[in-house]
Design a protein around this motif. Structure first.
Motif, PDB file in Angstrom:
ATOM      1  N   ARG A  61       0.560  -1.145   0.025  1.00  0.00           N
ATOM      2  CA  ARG A  61      -0.077   0.096   0.086  1.00  0.00           C
ATOM      3  C   ARG A  61       0.962   1.304   0.006  1.00  0.00           C
ATOM      4  O   ARG A  61       0.615   2.245  -0.752  1.00  0.00           O
ATOM      5  N   SER A  65      -0.693   5.895  -4.012  1.00  0.00           N
ATOM      6  CA  SER A  65      -1.322   7.156  -3.502  1.00  0.00           C
ATOM      7  C   SER A  65      -2.407   6.549  -2.106  1.00  0.00           C
ATOM      8  O   SER A  65      -3.006   5.813  -2.441  1.00  0.00           O
ATOM      9  N   THR A  66      -2.543   7.425  -1.320  1.00  0.00           N
ATOM     10  CA  THR A  66      -3.352   7.193  -0.170  1.00  0.00           C
ATOM     11  C   THR A  66      -4.476   7.771  -0.337  1.00  0.00           C
ATOM     12  O   THR A  66      -5.294   7.629   0.467  1.00  0.00           O
ATOM     13  N   GLU A  67      -4.609   8.669  -1.294  1.00  0.00           N
ATOM     14  CA  GLU A  67      -5.782   9.281  -1.650  1.00  0.00           C
ATOM     15  C   GLU A  67      -7.086   8.414  -2.067  1.00  0.00           C
ATOM     16  O   GLU A  67      -6.765   7.361  -2.697  1.00  0.00           O
ATOM     17  N   LYS A  68      -8.193   8.739  -1.852  1.00  0.00           N
ATOM     18  CA  LYS A  68      -9.389   7.781  -1.976  1.00  0.00           C
ATOM     19  C   LYS A  68      -9.230   6.409  -1.591  1.00  0.00           C
ATOM     20  O   LYS A  68      -9.598   5.569  -2.177  1.00  0.00           O
ATOM     21  N   ASP A  69      -9.077   6.378  -0.182  1.00  0.00           N
ATOM     22  CA  ASP A  69      -8.789   5.171   0.374  1.00  0.00           C
ATOM     23  C   ASP A  69      -7.875   4.102  -0.209  1.00  0.00           C
ATOM     24  O   ASP A  69      -8.382   3.133  -0.461  1.00  0.00           O
ATOM     25  N   CYS A  70      -6.900   4.636  -0.972  1.00  0.00           N
ATOM     26  CA  CYS A  70      -6.045   3.791  -1.416  1.00  0.00           C
ATOM     27  C   CYS A  70      -6.459   2.912  -2.587  1.00  0.00           C
ATOM     28  O   CYS A  70      -6.409   1.788  -3.109  1.00  0.00           O
ATOM     29  N   GLU A  71      -7.196   3.727  -3.776  1.00  0.00           N
ATOM     30  CA  GLU A  71      -8.057   3.015  -4.603  1.00  0.00           C
ATOM     31  C   GLU A  71      -6.928   2.654  -5.515  1.00  0.00           C
ATOM     32  O   GLU A  71      -7.113   1.564  -6.207  1.00  0.00           O
ATOM     33  N   ASP A  72      -5.852   3.114  -5.785  1.00  0.00           N
ATOM     34  CA  ASP A  72      -4.843   2.748  -6.742  1.00  0.00           C
ATOM     35  C   ASP A  72      -4.363   1.520  -6.328  1.00  0.00           C
ATOM     36  O   ASP A  72      -3.866   0.558  -6.916  1.00  0.00           O
TER      37      ASP A  72
END
Length: 98
Positions: A61, A65-72
């Motif tokens: 993880r 990116s940690t944006e959007k609840d780790c969506e990536d």
């Protein structure tokens, strides 16, 4: 009487499964796939937590990116899963399920 068999879709059976696959276990047979909800391994995968997905895929993880609840990270894990054959998915499921 195989010549009397015909395919029956779930729609023609009021949404109920028309194909069920069972695994033999020492204690009892257990259904592992059916054509309404799909295979046990494909329903198991999205239910895993991020920690389990890290352990299984080798992805981290912290590399995403940690944006959007780790969506990536989640998308990468789904792509990892989908890149495997059914046989490979079954092997992972057998190895890591509880």
């Amino acid at each position: 009487m195989f010549d009397t068999l015909s395919a029956l879709s779930t729609e023609e059976n009021d949404g109920e499964a028309t194909v069920e696959i069972y695994s033999e276990t020492p204690r009892r047979d257990r259904m592992i796939a059916e054509n309404r909800d799909g295979a046990a391994w494909d329903t198991w995968w999205p239910e895993l937590g991020a920690g389990d997905m890290e352990r299984i895929t080798g992805l981290r993880r912290s590399d995403f990116s940690t944006e959007k609840d780790c969506e990536d990270f989640i998308v990468a894990c789904i792509q990892w899963w989908n890149s495997h054959s059914e046989t490979e998915k079954i092997a992972v499921w057998k190895e890591y399920r509880e």
